[in-house]
Design a protein around this motif. Structure first.
Motif, short mmCIF file in Angstrom:
data_model
loop_
_atom_site.label_atom_id
_atom_site.label_comp_id
_atom_site.label_asym_id
_atom_site.label_seq_id
_atom_site.Cartn_x
_atom_site.Cartn_y
_atom_site.Cartn_z
N ARG A 280 -10.45 -7.78 -6.48
CA ARG A 280 -10.75 -6.69 -6.47
C ARG A 280 -9.43 -5.68 -6.84
O ARG A 280 -9.40 -4.48 -6.87
CB ARG A 280 -10.93 -5.96 -4.94
CG ARG A 280 -12.35 -6.66 -4.71
CD ARG A 280 -12.93 -6.32 -3.39
NE ARG A 280 -12.84 -4.86 -3.25
CZ ARG A 280 -12.90 -4.30 -1.99
NH1 ARG A 280 -13.30 -4.82 -0.91
NH2 ARG A 280 -13.21 -2.96 -1.81
N ILE A 281 -8.22 -6.49 -7.08
CA ILE A 281 -6.95 -5.86 -7.43
C ILE A 281 -6.70 -5.27 -8.96
O ILE A 281 -6.31 -3.99 -8.94
CB ILE A 281 -5.77 -6.78 -7.06
CG1 ILE A 281 -5.73 -7.52 -5.88
CG2 ILE A 281 -4.32 -6.05 -7.49
CD1 ILE A 281 -4.62 -8.55 -5.45
N TYR A 282 -7.06 -5.96 -9.64
CA TYR A 282 -6.92 -5.56 -11.18
C TYR A 282 -7.85 -4.87 -11.84
O TYR A 282 -7.04 -4.32 -13.07
CB TYR A 282 -6.45 -7.06 -11.76
CG TYR A 282 -5.06 -7.61 -11.12
CD1 TYR A 282 -3.91 -7.24 -11.59
CD2 TYR A 282 -5.32 -8.89 -10.61
CE1 TYR A 282 -2.74 -7.48 -10.86
CE2 TYR A 282 -4.26 -9.28 -9.56
CZ TYR A 282 -2.84 -8.66 -10.12
OH TYR A 282 -1.63 -9.26 -9.51
N ARG B 241 0.98 -1.20 0.07
CA ARG B 241 -0.11 -0.02 0.16
C ARG B 241 0.89 1.25 -0.10
O ARG B 241 0.51 2.34 0.65
CB ARG B 241 -0.96 0.03 1.15
CG ARG B 241 -1.81 -1.12 1.42
CD ARG B 241 -2.49 -1.60 -0.03
NE ARG B 241 -3.45 -2.74 0.04
CZ ARG B 241 -2.91 -3.99 0.11
NH1 ARG B 241 -1.79 -4.01 -0.84
NH2 ARG B 241 -3.73 -5.18 0.34
N ARG B 242 2.11 1.27 -0.79
CA ARG B 242 2.66 2.39 -0.99
C ARG B 242 2.99 2.54 -2.45
O ARG B 242 3.92 3.38 -2.95
CB ARG B 242 4.06 2.24 -0.16
CG ARG B 242 4.11 2.09 1.20
CD ARG B 242 5.52 1.43 1.51
NE ARG B 242 5.70 1.55 2.92
CZ ARG B 242 5.43 0.74 3.78
NH1 ARG B 242 4.44 -0.30 3.34
NH2 ARG B 242 5.78 0.69 5.11
N GLY B 243 2.08 2.06 -3.31
CA GLY B 243 1.91 2.18 -4.69
C GLY B 243 3.14 1.58 -5.44
O GLY B 243 3.14 1.71 -6.54
N ARG C 75 -8.62 -1.96 -11.55
CA ARG C 75 -8.12 -0.68 -11.58
C ARG C 75 -7.12 -0.40 -12.85
O ARG C 75 -6.59 0.63 -12.97
CB ARG C 75 -7.59 -0.04 -10.35
CG ARG C 75 -6.32 -0.67 -9.80
CD ARG C 75 -6.06 -0.66 -8.46
NE ARG C 75 -6.95 -1.43 -7.48
CZ ARG C 75 -7.72 -0.94 -6.52
NH1 ARG C 75 -7.56 0.49 -6.33
NH2 ARG C 75 -8.37 -1.79 -5.81
N PHE C 76 -6.31 -1.55 -12.97
CA PHE C 76 -5.32 -1.63 -14.05
C PHE C 76 -5.77 -1.90 -15.41
O PHE C 76 -4.99 -2.12 -16.29
CB PHE C 76 -4.41 -2.48 -13.62
CG PHE C 76 -3.71 -1.93 -12.37
CD1 PHE C 76 -3.24 -0.74 -11.89
CD2 PHE C 76 -3.69 -3.08 -11.35
CE1 PHE C 76 -2.61 -0.31 -10.88
CE2 PHE C 76 -3.12 -2.51 -9.92
CZ PHE C 76 -2.80 -1.44 -9.82
N LEU D 116 2.79 -1.82 -6.49
CA LEU D 116 2.33 -2.69 -7.52
C LEU D 116 1.72 -1.89 -8.62
O LEU D 116 1.93 -2.08 -9.79
CB LEU D 116 0.85 -3.24 -7.09
CG LEU D 116 -0.04 -4.07 -8.12
CD1 LEU D 116 0.69 -5.35 -8.66
CD2 LEU D 116 -1.31 -4.54 -7.53
N ARG D 117 1.18 -0.51 -8.39
CA ARG D 117 1.07 0.43 -9.29
C ARG D 117 1.99 0.99 -10.14
O ARG D 117 1.68 0.86 -11.56
CB ARG D 117 0.16 1.84 -8.63
CG ARG D 117 0.02 2.89 -9.80
CD ARG D 117 -0.93 3.81 -8.97
NE ARG D 117 -2.09 3.41 -8.42
CZ ARG D 117 -3.17 3.43 -8.97
NH1 ARG D 117 -3.20 3.84 -10.42
NH2 ARG D 117 -4.27 3.10 -8.61
#
Ligand SMILES: CC(C)(COP(=O)(O)OP(=O)(O)OC[C@H]1O[C@@H](n2cnc3c(N)ncnc32)[C@H](O)[C@@H]1OP(=O)(O)O)[C@@H](O)C(=O)NCCC(=O)NCCS
Length: 406
Positions: free
Chosen positions: A123-125, A92-94, A127-128, A96-97
């Motif tokens: 729910r992860i992917y 949760r620091r970005g 957004r990508f 993966l993004r």
């Protein structure tokens, strides 16, 4: 302030990144050398990414070169994304993004119009830009209900092969028979090396059977592991857990099921990753013998190059529809596309439907109808006449199915 930097890993960094991945999946922190050697066989230089936080490796993601069959039968280059993980104390620091951003940029550069993955959590992917593109089911047949109908297909011969023989046979066999349905993907030699490890090592828990047709040509195979609940046969259930079953046609598939259901001492056969439209219940004398434990999300699909991917699949007969695609993560893809029986192309026209690119990933292989996603408020409708037209355009004769884990 933290500094996230993503770059391709050198070969010497593969092992720490793999250890990071398996630890994030709650497996033992350091896998044995055998498993490591087999896992790294899939890796390709330049496609293994590391995310560094303040100079330290803290996340990783890789892509395997593959292909995906799309509606109409075209086979497109497609990246199989796997090995995604961030250290538990750095989430949760970005990271993966940033990994996703770098990976999608890399895939665009490579000219791969599609990316695909199996998600640990749903729910992860999105957004990508990944949408649920195929589903599969976990089926169970009790041996007490295993009798097949007399009109169920009867094939040729089934033979057991050991792991070494399987490594020689199966890559060619799968490549030869693994077509004819949207969602089927290519399996590299490295993929097979990883997959068949359990047939060759660790006491050979994975069993392999090959089916050949009446002319003696191999045309199907099944992989399974027996699991015994008790050392006493009298009390213990022996389950046959089938992880992979592919046939060139329904006869090969039915013959492999028949073989598995006939295994002595087994109490039930459980098969994962089966297509939703497998005819198995119709082959059984008592169709209540076939149970579906659950339906799983299977392949998540990302259109990396929307115009190229849309143009590559076929469409059903209906009036053309103008669809606006919104892609916040890869804005180059955003725009309106006219999709009709003759193909798809970017246009400047006003859209009849608007949707996010992950929703397009769900529609792309034909697993869900646009009208279902309209009902779910995932598609904005500007012209109601476009909804039944889009249903007809995106429909496929067969449900998509992948059936390949990675
Ligand atoms: C899943 C995982 C890779 C996420 O990494 P991360 O660096 O924490 O993710 P980021 O900080 O970049 O998060 C990006 C966004 O995704 C969201 N997100 C991340 N993990 C999520 C999860 N498990 N469920 C829901 N949302 C999640 C974040 O909240 C963030 O949302 P935002 O865009 O609204 O800010 C990491 O938690 C992990 O390694 N988990 C265990 C292994 C695993 O599941 N790997 C995936 C294999 S398919």
């Amino acid at each position: 302030m933290t500094d996230v930097h993503v770059r391709p890993l050198a070969e010497s960094e593969y092992r720490p990144s793999f250890d990071l991945f398996v630890t994030a999946l709650h497996e033992p922190q350091r896998v044995g050398d055998d498993r490591w050697r087999r896992s790294v066989a899939r890796y390709e230089p330049g496609r293994v990414l590391g995310a560094f936080l303040d100079g330290e490796l803290a996340g990783t993601a890789l892509s395997l070169p593959s292909t995906l069959e799309v509606p109409g039968g075209a086979v497109l280059p497609a990246a199989a994304v796997t090995g995604v993980a961030v250290r538990a104390d750095r989430t949760r620091r970005g990271l993966l993004r940033e990994l996703m951003r770098a990976q999608l940029a890399d895939l665009r550069e490579r000219g791969e119009p599609l990316a695909m993955l199996h998600a640990s959590e749903t729910r992860i992917y999105p957004r990508f830009g990944y949408g649920l593109g195929t589903r599969s089911q976990r089926a169970r047949v009790a041996r007490t209900h295993a009798e097949l109908r007399p009109d169920a297909p009867v094939g040729g011969q089934v033979r057991l092969v050991d792991g070494i023989a399987a490594e020689k046979l199966l890559p060619e066999l799968y490549a030869r028979i693994g077509t004819g349905r949207p969602g089927l993907m290519a399996r590299s030699d490295g993929w097979w090396t990883t997959r068949l490890g359990a047939a060759v090592e660790n006491g050979g828990t994975l069993r392999v059977a090959v089916h050949s047709d009446e002319s003696g040509t191999d045309d199907g195979f099944a992989l399974w592991e027996p699991s015994k609940a008790d050392h006493q046969f009298g009390d213990g259930a022996v389950q046959i857990q089938v992880s992979d079953l592919h046939g060139a046609d329904d006869t090969a598939v039915a013959s492999l099921w028949r073989f598995l259901l006939g295994l002595d001492l087994a109490t039930s056969v459980i098969a994962v990753d089966r297509p939703l439209d497998e005819p198995m219940p119709w082959w059984l004398a008592d169709r209540r013998g076939y149970g579906v434990d659950r339906v799983d999300d299977d392949l998540w699909v990302r259109l990396v190059d929307v115009p190229a991917a849309l143009a590559a699949r076929s469409y059903g007969a209906a009036a053309a529809v103008v669809v606006e695609v919104r892609d916040a993560f890869l804005p180059q893809n955003s725009g309106a596309y006219r999709i009709g029986p003759g193909g798809a192309e970017p246009v400047a026209d006003a859209p009849q439907l608007s949707l996010d690119v992950d929703v397009l990933g769900s529609l792309y292989l034909g697993d869900v109808a646009p009208s279902t996603l309209v009902a779910a408020n995932r598609i904005d409708v500007h012209d109601p006449a476009a909804v039944p037209a889009a249903d007809a355009l995106f429909a496929t004769p067969r449900l998509p199915w992948c059936g390949t884990g990675f």
